[in-house]
Design a protein around this motif. Structure first.
Motif, PDB file in Angstrom:
ATOM      1  N   ALA A 297       0.685  -1.338   0.063  1.00  0.00           N
ATOM      2  CA  ALA A 297      -0.079  -0.073   0.037  1.00  0.00           C
ATOM      3  C   ALA A 297       0.814   1.251   0.006  1.00  0.00           C
TER       4      ALA A 297
ATOM      5  N   ASN B 254     -10.101  -1.943  -1.512  1.00  0.00           N
ATOM      6  CA  ASN B 254     -10.667  -2.311  -0.375  1.00  0.00           C
ATOM      7  C   ASN B 254     -11.716  -3.495  -0.852  1.00  0.00           C
TER       8      ASN B 254
ATOM      9  N   GLY C 132      -3.819   0.468   5.227  1.00  0.00           N
ATOM     10  CA  GLY C 132      -3.779   0.724   3.947  1.00  0.00           C
ATOM     11  C   GLY C 132      -3.218   1.875   3.385  1.00  0.00           C
TER      12      GLY C 132
ATOM     13  N   PHE D  49      -5.632  -1.921  -0.462  1.00  0.00           N
ATOM     14  CA  PHE D  49      -4.295  -2.546  -0.674  1.00  0.00           C
ATOM     15  C   PHE D  49      -4.179  -2.960  -2.273  1.00  0.00           C
TER      16      PHE D  49
ATOM     17  N   HIS E 295      -3.271  -9.061   2.742  1.00  0.00           N
ATOM     18  CA  HIS E 295      -2.190  -8.281   3.114  1.00  0.00           C
ATOM     19  C   HIS E 295      -1.668  -8.541   4.471  1.00  0.00           C
TER      20      HIS E 295
END
Length: 404
Positions: free
Chosen positions: A137, A273, A291, A305, A321
């Motif tokens: 991110a 998202n 993020g 992300f 993530h």
């Protein structure tokens, strides 16, 4: 895909010499990494490196100040696996990026050289040369040389643990390796003192760019050299359908939606998202993994992300993530539900399906058990066994025969 569209393999000898806009030379410890690169397709620098790629796969973008060479890749491979490169001499890049796991580590989140846990899942390195951004991110990290300074020198969390104070010791450890003087000289000819952080980073980045995965059963099927089962073909068709929606974020030769190559002028860098969390009912993600919003301070970037490549995805569990999704089947369940519901009493409880920042690409999807099994069957065809066992990518310290 019919036979007429199945790509052949082509070979590129030499490197595209990029016209770099504002690339800073890699410094010793100030570590100003190179910025983005721009490519002049008419300028080709001949060298000893060969790209062997299918017609569907464009040349990667290579920075003008770090052209590929066999000597640089060979040195980078050693440095990638050398634990002496960490501050305490206990961890190498390869300890968090295992070849057998497509250069992931099998953990939910990575652990640094001092034992500190990272909040993020270690990402795979297959075809990393084509990634437009290089972390989960951070849109600012766009080339491997720039990104590598984060695990080397980062302090929150500590990964490799290099500092200004211990750098001379680390460099001396490398100087003391009998194989390295000749390798550094070959990789950086003409330099009076090639023992710099900049050169270490360039060599490792060159090795990482050499990690090309193009020989999965799916790739061979595209070339007309393998078959897919009925279930795998059903899964492929679902994957590429509006019904399952997978292809929107996992598209093209690298099965992701952030791709850069030698001809790219304006790369797209979307972040998403996917409704994994909604810890306060207002869209929040857990505090150590917010993020893209961490970089942009834009409210709608909460929980966004980068979509990872799905190449070799069957061996890179756990997923997401933060490694919070255990299996491919769980991934499909979350997407089919339009997000993840975490019941009260569990960590980070909340209804991600109702996250106000969730992507429009994550609706409720009507997939039955057979549909999900078929998609998973297709995803398993993306495993490149040759890549996972290629001796050119393996730890050279594991074999005396690998000495230069």
């Amino acid at each position: 895909m019919n036979a007429a569209r199945r790509p052949a393999i082509r070979r590129y000898t030499g490197v595209l010499a990029a016209a770099a806009a504002g690339i800073a030379t890699l410094a010793l410890v100030a570590c100003g990494g190179g910025g983005g690169t721009q490519v002049d397709d008419t300028s080709v620098s001949q060298g000893d490196w060969t790209w062997a790629l299918p017609l569907s796969m464009p040349l990667p973008k290579v920075p003008v100040n770090n052209p590929m060479s066999k000597a640089k890749v060979a040195l980078g491979r050693f440095l990638f696996y050398d634990r002496r490169l960490s501050g305490n001499g206990q961890q190498s890049c390869g300890d968090c990026h295992l070849q057998s796991l497509a250069f992931t580590d099998g953990r939910a989140t990575a652990i640094g050289s001092t034992g500190e846990s990272h909040p993020r899942n270690a990402q795979g390195l297959a075809n990393v040369a084509w990634n437009a951004t290089l972390t989960w991110a951070n849109p600012a990290l766009t080339d491997l040389e720039q990104q590598m300074l984060v695990p080397l020198f980062g302090t929150s969390p500590v990964e490799m643990g290099l500092t200004n104070a211990n750098l001379p010791t680390v460099l001396q450890r490398l100087r003391d390796e009998p194989r390295y003087p000749a390798m550094f000289a070959a990789a950086f000819p003409g330099e009076a003192d090639p023992w710099t952080v900049g050169n270490i980073v360039r060599a490792i980045a060159s090795f990482q760019r050499s990690l090309v995965s193009i020989d999965s059963r799916y790739d061979r099927w595209e070339r007309g050299a393998a078959t897919l089962t009925a279930a795998e073909l059903r899964g492929l068709n679902l994957f590429n359908s509006e019904r399952a929606e997978c292809f929107h974020c996992h598209v093209g030769f690298n099965f992701n939606d952030q791709v850069v190559h030698a001809g790219t002028t304006q790369p797209r860098t979307p972040f998403h998202n996917t409704g994994l969390y909604n810890v306060d009912g207002l869209g929040a993600y857990p505090g150590d993994n917010l993020g893209l919003i961490t970089m942009t301070a834009v409210a709608s970037d909460m929980g966004k992300f980068r979509a990872p490549s799905l190449r070799n995805v069957a061996v890179t569990a756990p997923y997401a993530h933060d490694g919070s999704v255990a299996t491919l089947e769980d991934v499909l369940d979350n997407y089919a539900a339009g997000g993840r519901f975490i019941a009260a009493g569990q960590p980070h409880a909340g209804d991600g399906r109702l996250n106000p920042y969730k992507s429009d690409l994550i609706p409720v999807i009507q997939l039955n058990a057979q549909d999900k099994a078929d998609i998973v069957a297709f995803l398993r065809t993306l495993t490149d066994e040759a890549f996972l066992s290629n001796p050119d990518h393996a730890n050279p310290f594991d074999s005396a025969a690998s000495a230069p």
